[in-house]
Design a protein around this motif. Structure first.
Motif, PDB file in Angstrom:
ATOM      1  N   ASN A 181       0.827  -1.210   0.000  1.00 46.65           N
ATOM      2  CA  ASN A 181       0.000   0.000   0.000  1.00 46.65           C
ATOM      3  C   ASN A 181       0.860   1.258   0.000  1.00 46.65           C
ATOM      4  O   ASN A 181       0.731   2.125   0.864  1.00 46.65           O
ATOM      5  CB  ASN A 181      -0.949  -0.014   1.210  1.00 46.65           C
ATOM      6  N   LEU A 182       1.722   1.363  -0.996  1.00 48.43           N
ATOM      7  CA  LEU A 182       2.669   2.468  -1.077  1.00 48.43           C
ATOM      8  C   LEU A 182       2.450   3.282  -2.342  1.00 48.43           C
ATOM      9  O   LEU A 182       1.807   2.837  -3.296  1.00 48.43           O
ATOM     10  CB  LEU A 182       4.113   1.931  -1.082  1.00 48.43           C
ATOM     11  N   SER A 183       3.040   4.463  -2.357  1.00 49.11           N
ATOM     12  CA  SER A 183       3.166   5.282  -3.561  1.00 49.11           C
ATOM     13  C   SER A 183       4.575   5.851  -3.547  1.00 49.11           C
ATOM     14  O   SER A 183       5.385   5.496  -2.684  1.00 49.11           O
ATOM     15  CB  SER A 183       2.111   6.395  -3.585  1.00 49.11           C
ATOM     16  N   ALA A 184       4.879   6.734  -4.493  1.00 49.84           N
ATOM     17  CA  ALA A 184       6.230   7.312  -4.513  1.00 49.84           C
ATOM     18  C   ALA A 184       6.541   8.030  -3.206  1.00 49.84           C
ATOM     19  O   ALA A 184       7.658   7.973  -2.691  1.00 49.84           O
ATOM     20  CB  ALA A 184       6.375   8.263  -5.698  1.00 49.84           C
ATOM     21  N   VAL A 185       5.547   8.722  -2.662  1.00 52.27           N
ATOM     22  CA  VAL A 185       5.658   9.354  -1.350  1.00 52.27           C
ATOM     23  C   VAL A 185       4.403   8.984  -0.565  1.00 52.27           C
ATOM     24  O   VAL A 185       3.299   9.372  -0.939  1.00 52.27           O
ATOM     25  CB  VAL A 185       5.778  10.888  -1.448  1.00 52.27           C
TER      26      VAL A 185
END
Length: 397
Positions: A181-185
């Protein structure tokens, strides 16, 4: 018949065999379970403002009053779970057991509110197939780092999770981000504390598909952080512009990345977990060992973090940047990368933080314990066999 009687007398009695089995079981139980409790029980959560903590950090230019309670957070790094290509099966079994016991013991003894892994959770994420990633890697990682639902567990992207910048594909990046459950930030807020999980592999500033997305998100987060500060006064243009900004606590963030911010080398790093002299003076390569100088300056300027926590080099280091920002580089959590792994324990409040390091059992100490114990048991066994043989020979005479 005489030969059988001689062999039987030279064997250990049932009582002696029972003593030997109990001794072996005791050594195994101590070395594989108890030793972790002994080491981790010696650690404790640092108190805010307590002398002797590794470092105590004030808030950067924010209101010192806050209704929130301090939170307990564990930080660990570079677990490098082996895949199908590298390492012997016993190597994987031994080191993953060490990390599982260390993690489970630390969580049960100290009961943190949150745990962050600062990248390189996997060792072969950059190579493995989708089938291996979903059916083996994730299953093993979730078993090793199993936790209750009330414990927040977050993972930062590392180069071994998705590959170095030149080797990253959308497929490898997307599957890891989807799994955790990540994104670039990624923004994580806990009790008024903001944690920014940044994909440092995407900070090459070359306009690649993930680098452009990372820079856009960093600018958005910077804008939201500026809006979270008290603009003061009546309704004005600034407040009007901030209406659509992400709502963040009025507190400086804690920046979490895999790659360290730019520094020339580890020459100024000290402590029992710092790099050995043979590595300490090696010049770091920007965008490979550390984030580039320009990207580091952008992160510090845009985000204005009160604390930076990084990993990647497998050794510990504390760096004071020119603007006063403190950076802790965490050593590896695995015996595979160092003899004396550790993790960071932090008491964090919107108005400050306090850090201390907890060292795990040294692999060399466990090996020495096994060797000495086995040698003592062999000596004891031989002495008992010789004693029974003398008794047998005396009866023959």
């Amino acid at each position: 018949m005489l030969l059988w009687r001689q062999v039987r007398w030279m064997m250990l009695s049932r009582r002696h065999l029972a003593i030997l089995c109990v001794g072996l079981a005791s050594v195994f139980l101590y070395s594989e379970y108890v030793i972790y409790y002994i080491a981790i029980w010696q650690c404790s959560w640092p108190h805010l403002g307590l002398e002797g903590a590794a470092s105590v950090g004030p808030q950067k230019g924010r209101d010192s009053t806050s209704p929130h309670q301090p939170i307990r957070v564990m930080f660990l790094a570079d677990t490098h779970l082996l895949g199908s290509r590298l390492g012997h099966w016993f190597d994987r079994l031994r080191r993953e057991w060490q990390m599982e016991r260390s993690f489970q013991t630390a969580v049960s003894v100290h009961q943190p509110h949150a745990v962050f892994v600062l990248g390189d959770l996997l060792d072969e994420g950059k190579w493995c197939s989708d089938k291996e990633f979903w059916e083996q890697y994730l299953v093993r990682s979730r078993r090793m780092f199993h936790h209750n639902a009330d414990l927040q567990f977050h993972v930062v992207v590392g180069n071994h999770d998705i590959g170095f910048h030149y080797d990253v594909t959308r497929q490898k990046l997307n599957r890891f981000q989807k799994a955790f459950n990540l994104s670039a930030v990624t923004t994580v807020t806990i009790e008024g504390n903001t944690f920014l999980l940044v994909n440092s592999v995407a900070l090459d500033e070359d306009g690649c598909f993930m680098c452009a997305a990372a820079e856009d998100q960093l600018k958005d987060i910077s804008f939201s952080l500026n809006c979270s500060r008290d603009l003061g006064g009546e309704e004005n243009d600034g407040k009007m512009q901030c209406r659509n900004a992400q709502k963040l606590p009025n507190t400086a963030p804690i920046l979490l990345m895999h790659y360290p911010l730019y520094r020339n080398s580890d020459a100024n790093c000290t402590g029992p977990d710092s790099a050995p002299d043979s590595e300490k003076y090696t010049t770091f390569k920007a965008r490979y060992d550390v984030v580039s100088k320009s990207a580091s300056q952008k992160l510090l300027w845009w985000l204005q973090p009160r604390l930076v926590l990084t990993a990647h080099i497998h050794h510990g280091c504390v760096v004071h940047h020119p603007d006063g920002t403190l950076e802790h580089t965490l050593p590896s959590f695995s015996w595979r990368n160092r003899n004396n792994p550790s993790f960071l324990m932090a008491s964090i409040h919107p108005t400050g933080y306090s850090l201390t390091k907890c060292f795990l059992p040294e692999e060399s100490s466990v090996i020495v314990l096994y060797v000495i114990s086995i040698l003592l048991m062999l000596i004891w066994t031989c002495s008992k066999v010789r004693q029974r043989r003398r008794v047998f020979l005396s009866k023959l005479m």
